[in-house]
Write a protein that holds these residues in place. Structure first.
Motif, PDB file in Angstrom:
ATOM      1  N   LYS A 111      53.696  54.430 -31.612  1.00  0.00           N
ATOM      2  CA  LYS A 111      53.236  55.688 -31.012  1.00  0.00           C
ATOM      3  C   LYS A 111      51.718  55.871 -31.107  1.00  0.00           C
ATOM      4  CE  LYS A 111      57.533  58.206 -31.961  1.00  0.00           C
ATOM      5  NZ  LYS A 111      58.122  59.401 -32.606  1.00  0.00           N
ATOM      6  N   THR A 112      51.030  54.941 -31.746  1.00  0.00           N
ATOM      7  CA  THR A 112      49.584  55.076 -31.939  1.00  0.00           C
ATOM      8  C   THR A 112      48.847  54.654 -30.690  1.00  0.00           C
ATOM      9  OG1 THR A 112      49.847  54.622 -34.293  1.00  0.00           O
ATOM     10  CG2 THR A 112      47.634  54.425 -33.368  1.00  0.00           C
ATOM     11  N   LYS A 113      47.989  55.512 -30.191  1.00  0.00           N
ATOM     12  CA  LYS A 113      47.173  55.223 -29.014  1.00  0.00           C
ATOM     13  C   LYS A 113      45.704  55.198 -29.429  1.00  0.00           C
ATOM     14  CE  LYS A 113      50.592  55.185 -26.059  1.00  0.00           C
ATOM     15  NZ  LYS A 113      51.649  55.320 -27.059  1.00  0.00           N
ATOM     16  N   LEU A 114      45.086  54.051 -29.308  1.00  0.00           N
ATOM     17  CA  LEU A 114      43.669  53.912 -29.590  1.00  0.00           C
ATOM     18  C   LEU A 114      42.892  53.831 -28.291  1.00  0.00           C
ATOM     19  CD1 LEU A 114      43.765  51.293 -32.491  1.00  0.00           C
ATOM     20  CD2 LEU A 114      43.623  53.763 -32.683  1.00  0.00           C
ATOM     21  N   ASN A 115      41.580  53.928 -28.393  1.00  0.00           N
ATOM     22  CA  ASN A 115      40.715  53.806 -27.222  1.00  0.00           C
ATOM     23  C   ASN A 115      40.557  52.331 -26.889  1.00  0.00           C
ATOM     24  OD1 ASN A 115      38.977  54.384 -25.140  1.00  0.00           O
ATOM     25  ND2 ASN A 115      37.184  54.577 -26.456  1.00  0.00           N
ATOM     26  N   GLN A 116      41.639  51.753 -26.329  1.00  0.00           N
ATOM     27  CA  GLN A 116      41.655  50.324 -26.110  1.00  0.00           C
ATOM     28  C   GLN A 116      42.491  49.987 -24.895  1.00  0.00           C
ATOM     29  OE1 GLN A 116      43.512  48.578 -29.540  1.00  0.00           O
ATOM     30  NE2 GLN A 116      45.526  49.150 -28.909  1.00  0.00           N
ATOM     31  N   ILE A 149      45.654  39.604 -26.139  1.00  0.00           N
ATOM     32  CA  ILE A 149      44.308  39.929 -26.623  1.00  0.00           C
ATOM     33  C   ILE A 149      43.944  41.321 -26.120  1.00  0.00           C
ATOM     34  CG2 ILE A 149      41.870  39.300 -26.527  1.00  0.00           C
ATOM     35  CD1 ILE A 149      42.716  36.415 -26.166  1.00  0.00           C
ATOM     36  N   MET A 150      43.631  42.221 -27.020  1.00  0.00           N
ATOM     37  CA  MET A 150      43.310  43.596 -26.671  1.00  0.00           C
ATOM     38  C   MET A 150      41.879  43.921 -27.086  1.00  0.00           C
ATOM     39  SD  MET A 150      46.822  45.733 -27.338  1.00  0.00           S
ATOM     40  CE  MET A 150      47.130  45.134 -28.987  1.00  0.00           C
ATOM     41  N   THR A 151      41.307  44.894 -26.405  1.00  0.00           N
ATOM     42  CA  THR A 151      39.927  45.305 -26.668  1.00  0.00           C
ATOM     43  C   THR A 151      39.912  46.715 -27.236  1.00  0.00           C
ATOM     44  OG1 THR A 151      39.137  43.933 -24.842  1.00  0.00           O
ATOM     45  CG2 THR A 151      37.646  45.622 -25.665  1.00  0.00           C
ATOM     46  N   LEU A 152      39.380  46.842 -28.414  1.00  0.00           N
ATOM     47  CA  LEU A 152      39.228  48.143 -29.065  1.00  0.00           C
ATOM     48  C   LEU A 152      37.802  48.630 -28.845  1.00  0.00           C
ATOM     49  CD1 LEU A 152      40.041  50.459 -30.970  1.00  0.00           C
ATOM     50  CD2 LEU A 152      39.417  48.983 -32.876  1.00  0.00           C
ATOM     51  N   ASN A 153      37.658  49.702 -28.079  1.00  0.00           N
ATOM     52  CA  ASN A 153      36.346  50.310 -27.856  1.00  0.00           C
ATOM     53  C   ASN A 153      36.101  51.353 -28.936  1.00  0.00           C
ATOM     54  OD1 ASN A 153      35.789  48.859 -25.441  1.00  0.00           O
ATOM     55  ND2 ASN A 153      37.163  50.220 -24.338  1.00  0.00           N
ATOM     56  N   ASN A 154      35.374  50.963 -29.931  1.00  0.00           N
ATOM     57  CA  ASN A 154      35.141  51.853 -31.057  1.00  0.00           C
ATOM     58  C   ASN A 154      34.212  53.001 -30.662  1.00  0.00           C
ATOM     59  OD1 ASN A 154      36.000  52.095 -33.756  1.00  0.00           O
ATOM     60  ND2 ASN A 154      33.923  51.710 -34.453  1.00  0.00           N
ATOM     61  N   ASN A 155      34.475  54.173 -31.180  1.00  0.00           N
ATOM     62  CA  ASN A 155      33.635  55.334 -30.866  1.00  0.00           C
ATOM     63  C   ASN A 155      32.212  55.135 -31.403  1.00  0.00           C
ATOM     64  OD1 ASN A 155      35.801  56.693 -29.691  1.00  0.00           O
ATOM     65  ND2 ASN A 155      36.450  57.549 -31.653  1.00  0.00           N
ATOM     66  N   ARG A 156      31.257  55.741 -30.697  1.00  0.00           N
ATOM     67  CA  ARG A 156      29.868  55.667 -31.160  1.00  0.00           C
ATOM     68  C   ARG A 156      29.731  56.337 -32.520  1.00  0.00           C
ATOM     69  NH1 ARG A 156      26.715  57.532 -25.612  1.00  0.00           N
ATOM     70  NH2 ARG A 156      27.534  55.883 -24.249  1.00  0.00           N
ATOM     71  N   GLN A 157      28.955  55.698 -33.376  1.00  0.00           N
ATOM     72  CA  GLN A 157      28.720  56.234 -34.710  1.00  0.00           C
ATOM     73  C   GLN A 157      27.227  56.414 -34.944  1.00  0.00           C
ATOM     74  OE1 GLN A 157      31.096  54.713 -38.069  1.00  0.00           O
ATOM     75  NE2 GLN A 157      31.860  53.172 -36.652  1.00  0.00           N
ATOM     76  N   LYS A 158      26.916  57.407 -35.738  1.00  0.00           N
ATOM     77  CA  LYS A 158      25.530  57.633 -36.134  1.00  0.00           C
ATOM     78  C   LYS A 158      25.350  57.046 -37.529  1.00  0.00           C
ATOM     79  CE  LYS A 158      23.630  61.518 -35.103  1.00  0.00           C
ATOM     80  NZ  LYS A 158      23.242  62.962 -35.110  1.00  0.00           N
ATOM     81  N   VAL A 159      24.524  55.999 -37.600  1.00  0.00           N
ATOM     82  CA  VAL A 159      24.328  55.260 -38.844  1.00  0.00           C
ATOM     83  C   VAL A 159      22.833  55.150 -39.107  1.00  0.00           C
ATOM     84  CG1 VAL A 159      24.897  53.157 -40.102  1.00  0.00           C
ATOM     85  CG2 VAL A 159      26.389  53.912 -38.255  1.00  0.00           C
ATOM     86  N   ASN A 160      22.435  55.235 -40.363  1.00  0.00           N
ATOM     87  CA  ASN A 160      21.040  55.037 -40.736  1.00  0.00           C
ATOM     88  C   ASN A 160      20.768  53.543 -40.905  1.00  0.00           C
ATOM     89  OD1 ASN A 160      20.539  57.781 -40.768  1.00  0.00           O
ATOM     90  ND2 ASN A 160      20.917  57.973 -42.963  1.00  0.00           N
ATOM     91  N   ILE A 171      30.675  49.593 -30.709  1.00  0.00           N
ATOM     92  CA  ILE A 171      31.053  48.198 -30.549  1.00  0.00           C
ATOM     93  C   ILE A 171      32.405  48.094 -29.855  1.00  0.00           C
ATOM     94  CG2 ILE A 171      29.773  47.394 -32.561  1.00  0.00           C
ATOM     95  CD1 ILE A 171      32.432  47.331 -34.098  1.00  0.00           C
ATOM     96  N   ALA A 172      32.645  46.945 -29.240  1.00  0.00           N
ATOM     97  CA  ALA A 172      33.939  46.600 -28.664  1.00  0.00           C
ATOM     98  C   ALA A 172      34.453  45.368 -29.396  1.00  0.00           C
ATOM     99  CB  ALA A 172      33.823  46.334 -27.164  1.00  0.00           C
ATOM    100  N   VAL A 173      35.687  45.437 -29.873  1.00  0.00           N
ATOM    101  CA  VAL A 173      36.274  44.359 -30.664  1.00  0.00           C
ATOM    102  C   VAL A 173      37.480  43.803 -29.929  1.00  0.00           C
ATOM    103  CG1 VAL A 173      37.312  43.735 -32.873  1.00  0.00           C
ATOM    104  CG2 VAL A 173      35.472  45.420 -32.804  1.00  0.00           C
ATOM    105  N   MET A 174      37.482  42.485 -29.674  1.00  0.00           N
ATOM    106  CA  MET A 174      38.625  41.803 -29.077  1.00  0.00           C
ATOM    107  C   MET A 174      39.503  41.257 -30.200  1.00  0.00           C
ATOM    108  SD  MET A 174      36.415  42.296 -26.711  1.00  0.00           S
ATOM    109  CE  MET A 174      35.023  41.208 -26.939  1.00  0.00           C
ATOM    110  N   TRP A 175      40.784  41.621 -30.195  1.00  0.00           N
ATOM    111  CA  TRP A 175      41.676  41.264 -31.296  1.00  0.00           C
ATOM    112  C   TRP A 175      43.092  41.018 -30.788  1.00  0.00           C
ATOM    113  CZ3 TRP A 175      45.921  44.349 -32.765  1.00  0.00           C
ATOM    114  CH2 TRP A 175      46.020  45.570 -32.079  1.00  0.00           C
TER     115      TRP A 175
END
Length: 345
Positions: A111-116, A149-160, A171-175
């Motif tokens: 039931k989990t839906k990711l941005n992928q 093979i699926m692509t996970l489009n990770n949400n934008r993050q604010k990092v120092n 980032i986009a991760v193929m897994w």
């Protein structure tokens, strides 16, 4: 005490679904024949007819339970089966199978839906039941695990970054899932687990690098300053992010194929200031190039004048000529000619 690891068991070497389906249909035909044939005998009180009738009715009422054992798999799909809580095995090859009807397919992330892309259990699993004039949507949970093979489009993050500047990065991760037993039983929800590990790995790697090349920054950990940066060393950065994620998700049966930076920019609160800084740096570099070119042109002019004996200039006139040429060549506006009718002495 060391925890026992569950190893993946591959089932489904024989695709016996069609044979069992024909056998089930044939058994229902036999049951109907038993019931019909024993009807006349029961009226005469024959015991054998009563037995046939009982057998036919029992099978007619309970035989449908075997229908739960039929499983259909498409290419690049898998089913993890458990029997009364015990792991039985995994079916990975496409085809029509018959398994123990009491086996249950397990997929905690169904039931989990990711941005992928490529999520198993999309809108195709929603069916509508019409009751009167109203249509009710029923969620039919698909317990199959996708091996694609699926692509996970990770949400934008604010990092120092390593200099403390806030940076927004995505980032986009193929897994893909390579071990279904680990994916189902080693973690609670392998999709959420992957997403969290991507966030953590992204933060761990980004804080090592500056956004642009900065002096006295060591990004490799060897104690020597280098020119690594998020903008200029994107291939190195994504490879380190990929390795960092892979080291965390191997115990979940997931393989990271590739990682790519999809968005990189300064955070909004410092974007304007950093843009001015980049513009100033570009202007300084351009001025340095103009001055170097102007000095070279002045040297060439003096050398040509002296070589061809066009005019003899003393040191003071050379200085005046050099000053005039530099003003003309380095100025950002068109030169205004001045007619000198006198002498500089």
């Amino acid at each position: 005490m060391e925890e026992k690891q569950i190893e993946e068991k591959i089932l489904g070497k024989k695709q016996n679904g069609m044979g069992m389906l024909l056998l089930l249909i044939l058994s229902y035909v036999v049951a109907i024949v038993f019931i019909a044939a024993s009807a006349n005998g029961m009226e005469n009180g024959e015991t054998f007819s009563a037995i046939l009738f009982t057998i036919g009715m029992i099978w007619f009422c309970l035989g449908w339970i075997l229908a739960f054992g039929f499983k259909v798999l498409r290419p690049q799909e898998a089913l993890v089966l458990t029997l009364f809580g015990k792991y039985v095995g995994t079916i990975k090859k496409e085809g029509f199978y018959f398994v123990n009807p009491f086996c249950v397919a397990v997929n905690p992330a169904a039931k989990t839906k990711l941005n992928q892309s490529g999520d198993v259990g999309s809108d195709k699993d929603l069916s509508s039941i019409v009751i009167g004039n109203n249509a009710t949507t029923v969620n039919a949970v698909n317990r199959k695990i996708s091996l694609k093979i699926m692509t996970l489009n990770n949400n934008r993050q604010k990092v120092n970054d390593c200099l403390g500047n806030p940076v927004e990065i995505g980032i986009a991760v193929m897994w893909r899932v390579v071990d279904t037993a680990k994916a189902v039983f080693n973690v609670d929800n392998y999709k959420e687990y992957l997403s969290l590990q991507c966030d953590s790995a992204l933060r761990n790697i980004v804080r090592i690098y500056p956004y642009d090349v900065a002096p006295n920054v060591d990004t490799t950990g060897d104690g020597i300053a280098d020119e690594g940066s998020l903008r200029g060393s994107s291939e190195v950065v994504v490879n380190r992010i990929k390795d960092e994620i892979q080291s965390k998700v191997s115990n979940a049966g997931i393989e990271i194929i590739e990682a790519r930076i999809t968005y990189l920019a300064y955070a909004q609160e410092i974007a304007a200031v950093m843009l001015q800084r980049q513009q100033a740096s570009a202007i300084i570099d351009a001025r340095k190039m103009i001055v170097d070119g102007a000095v070279g042109m002045v040297e060439m002019a003096l050398e040509r004048l002296q070589q061809h004996s066009v005019v003899e200039l003393d040191e003071e006139r050379k200085a005046q000529m050099v000053a005039n040429l530099l003003v003309v060549l380095c100025g950002n506006k068109d030169a205004q000619p001045v007619v000198n009718s006198g002498t500089i002495y």
